[in-house]
Write a protein that holds these residues in place. Structure first.
Motif, mmCIF file in Angstrom:
data_model
loop_
_atom_site.group_PDB
_atom_site.id
_atom_site.type_symbol
_atom_site.label_atom_id
_atom_site.label_comp_id
_atom_site.label_asym_id
_atom_site.label_seq_id
_atom_site.Cartn_x
_atom_site.Cartn_y
_atom_site.Cartn_z
ATOM 1 N N ALA A 27 27.465 -13.819 24.029
ATOM 2 C CA ALA A 27 27.732 -12.636 23.210
ATOM 3 C C ALA A 27 26.438 -11.914 22.857
ATOM 4 N N THR A 28 25.396 -12.675 22.536
ATOM 5 C CA THR A 28 24.109 -12.072 22.195
ATOM 6 C C THR A 28 23.498 -11.380 23.408
ATOM 7 N N ALA A 29 23.571 -12.044 24.561
ATOM 8 C CA ALA A 29 23.022 -11.458 25.788
ATOM 9 C C ALA A 29 23.753 -10.176 26.158
ATOM 10 N N GLU A 30 25.067 -10.205 26.061
ATOM 11 C CA GLU A 30 25.846 -9.024 26.424
ATOM 12 C C GLU A 30 25.603 -7.879 25.448
ATOM 13 N N ALA A 31 25.393 -8.200 24.182
ATOM 14 C CA ALA A 31 25.092 -7.154 23.199
ATOM 15 C C ALA A 31 23.741 -6.507 23.502
ATOM 16 N N ALA A 32 22.783 -7.301 23.980
ATOM 17 C CA ALA A 32 21.467 -6.740 24.327
ATOM 18 C C ALA A 32 21.590 -5.761 25.483
ATOM 19 N N LEU A 33 22.365 -6.128 26.506
ATOM 20 C CA LEU A 33 22.546 -5.231 27.647
ATOM 21 C C LEU A 33 23.296 -3.964 27.244
ATOM 22 N N ALA A 34 24.321 -4.109 26.422
ATOM 23 C CA ALA A 34 25.062 -2.930 25.968
ATOM 24 C C ALA A 34 24.173 -2.014 25.131
ATOM 25 N N ALA A 35 23.295 -2.607 24.316
ATOM 26 C CA ALA A 35 22.372 -1.800 23.516
ATOM 27 C C ALA A 35 21.402 -1.047 24.411
ATOM 28 N N ALA A 36 20.966 -1.693 25.489
ATOM 29 C CA ALA A 36 20.073 -1.003 26.429
ATOM 30 C C ALA A 36 20.759 0.235 26.995
ATOM 31 N N TRP A 37 21.994 0.069 27.408
ATOM 32 C CA TRP A 37 22.737 1.219 27.939
ATOM 33 C C TRP A 37 22.858 2.316 26.877
ATOM 34 N N ASP A 38 23.191 1.916 25.664
ATOM 35 C CA ASP A 38 23.424 2.896 24.593
ATOM 36 C C ASP A 38 22.147 3.639 24.197
ATOM 37 N N THR A 39 20.980 3.027 24.430
ATOM 38 C CA THR A 39 19.717 3.717 24.115
ATOM 39 C C THR A 39 19.212 4.548 25.288
ATOM 40 N N GLY A 40 19.968 4.582 26.375
ATOM 41 C CA GLY A 40 19.620 5.450 27.493
ATOM 42 C C GLY A 40 18.990 4.767 28.678
ATOM 43 N N GLY A 51 17.390 -18.459 35.009
ATOM 44 C CA GLY A 51 18.509 -19.272 34.558
ATOM 45 C C GLY A 51 19.388 -19.759 35.686
ATOM 46 N N SER A 52 18.826 -19.879 36.898
ATOM 47 C CA SER A 52 19.586 -20.340 38.073
ATOM 48 C C SER A 52 20.885 -19.544 38.243
ATOM 49 N N GLY A 53 20.751 -18.230 38.156
ATOM 50 C CA GLY A 53 21.892 -17.340 38.342
ATOM 51 C C GLY A 53 22.499 -16.813 37.063
ATOM 52 N N LEU A 54 22.122 -17.376 35.912
ATOM 53 C CA LEU A 54 22.740 -16.985 34.649
ATOM 54 C C LEU A 54 22.491 -15.518 34.312
ATOM 55 N N SER A 55 21.254 -15.060 34.493
ATOM 56 C CA SER A 55 20.941 -13.668 34.177
ATOM 57 C C SER A 55 21.768 -12.715 35.035
ATOM 58 N N GLU A 56 21.879 -12.993 36.330
ATOM 59 C CA GLU A 56 22.672 -12.120 37.194
ATOM 60 C C GLU A 56 24.130 -12.086 36.757
ATOM 61 N N HIS A 57 24.691 -13.228 36.423
ATOM 62 C CA HIS A 57 26.077 -13.246 35.937
ATOM 63 C C HIS A 57 26.237 -12.358 34.705
ATOM 64 N N ARG A 58 25.324 -12.482 33.781
ATOM 65 C CA ARG A 58 25.419 -11.706 32.548
ATOM 66 C C ARG A 58 25.239 -10.208 32.810
ATOM 67 N N PHE A 59 24.323 -9.861 33.700
ATOM 68 C CA PHE A 59 24.147 -8.448 34.036
ATOM 69 C C PHE A 59 25.436 -7.870 34.620
ATOM 70 N N GLY A 60 26.027 -8.597 35.559
ATOM 71 C CA GLY A 60 27.236 -8.097 36.192
ATOM 72 C C GLY A 60 28.365 -7.882 35.212
ATOM 73 N N THR A 61 28.503 -8.807 34.259
ATOM 74 C CA THR A 61 29.586 -8.712 33.268
ATOM 75 C C THR A 61 29.536 -7.386 32.529
ATOM 76 N N ILE A 62 28.341 -6.937 32.173
ATOM 77 C CA ILE A 62 28.204 -5.689 31.422
ATOM 78 C C ILE A 62 28.139 -4.476 32.349
#
Length: 324
Positions: A27-40, A51-62
């Motif tokens: 939830a924290t990771a996804e909120a960071a990515l959403a905030a990035a989008w919202d700030t432009g 993270g052995s693929g973890l970062s890519e999974h989280r990026f894709g989700t958002i």
């Protein structure tokens, strides 16, 4: 054909969302990515290694929430992930996904890596592929042997994938300037991701790499603008405890910034972004409030007197462009 480069000046670096140094919940990771989008922010960088693929999974989700044509996405090759239920250590990442990271710069592994990344992201295309690290360790030591492997493997594969339209551009994602110079001499890269080698604390990229990039029309993404945290109030430089001389240099820069009412973090970000070959800077952030801070710092006032004092004290190169 013009070289492809990501939009800037501010992008989002994905290493922290692979649980770099400490775990971050989804939830924290996804909120960071959403905030990035919202700030432009419209440029996002990740890697299988994070993270052995973890970062890519989280990026894709958002990122799947948004129109694909509205953002630029880069990931990396040179690290294949093999299923491993024992969850082997992958420092500096904590408790990543159950995969073993294998270094492989061959042609076939590079093609597979791009395909695997698309699957982890849940997206049909990445825009930029960076050859990751080319080094025996994270500080970039002993890179020449790995470069030779990549020259006939990954670099050739990425050139073919670009020519086929599978990706839009490629380059190296490294912590040293020398491999980038070699790539410019022996191949046709589009953009480099250079971490830590162009910052308020350390500017070796000015000497040879940036002039070569300017001549060839190749752009640079600056990673690690805070030098692993030392310029943002932390204690690390180049992913480990900062040496005393770097702490002393940071303290001198900090004193000049404070004397003029400027935030050293704003100076760090804006300095990196001011060079004309720099397409974007990608500070990492684990939490939404840090993402929002970075967006604010990009437009915070840094008086001209700060840059003049830094030059007078030889804390930044006299040749380094500074913000207007």
């Amino acid at each position: 054909m013009p070289h492809f480069a990501p939009p800037g000046p501010l992008g989002f670096g994905g290493a922290p969302l692979g649980n770099m140094f400490e775990e971050v919940d989804d939830a924290t990771a996804e909120a960071a990515l959403a905030a990035a989008w919202d700030t432009g922010v419209r440029y996002f960088d990740t890697a299988p290694h994070y993270g052995s693929g973890l970062s890519e999974h989280r990026f894709g989700t958002i990122l799947r929430r948004y129109p694909r044509e509205d953002f630029v996405l880069s990931t990396k090759v040179g690290r294949l992930l093999r299923p491993d239920a024992s969850r082997p250590d992958n420092p500096p990442f904590k408790n990543g996904l159950p995969f073993r990271v294998e270094i492989d710069y061959s042609y076939d592994a590079t093609v597979r890596s791009v395909e695997d990344s698309c699957q982890r992201l849940g997206l049909a295309q990445i825009d930029i592929a960076f050859v990751h690290d080319l080094a025996a360790d994270h500080l970039g030591e002993e890179w020449t042997e790995q470069f030779e492997l990549a020259r006939t493997g990954a670099l050739r594969a990425l050139t073919d994938l670009r020519d086929q339209g599978v990706i839009k551009g490629w380059g190296l994602g490294v912590n040293l300037t020398e491999p980038c110079i070699r790539a410019l001499e022996e191949a046709d890269p589009d953009v480099f991701l250079l971490a830590g080698r162009y910052s308020l604390l350390d500017q070796p990229a000015l000497d040879q790499l940036f002039p070569m990039c300017a001549e060839r029309g190749v752009r640079v993404v600056v990673g690690g603008p805070y030098n692993s945290g030392l310029l943002a109030g932390g204690r690390n430089f180049d992913y480990q405890e900062a040496p005393p001389e770097m702490v002393a240099k940071r303290d001198k820069i900090l004193a000049i910034c404070e004397r003029h009412g400027a935030d050293i973090r704003a100076a760090a970000l804006q300095f990196c972004a001011a060079h004309p070959v720099v397409a974007a800077i990608i500070p990492g952030a684990k939490r939404a409030e840090k993402v929002e801070d970075n967006a604010r710092l990009m437009t915070a006032t840094v008086p001209a007197a700060v840059w003049q004092e830094l030059r007078d004290a030889s804390l930044i190169s006299a040749d380094a462009p500074v913000p207007n």
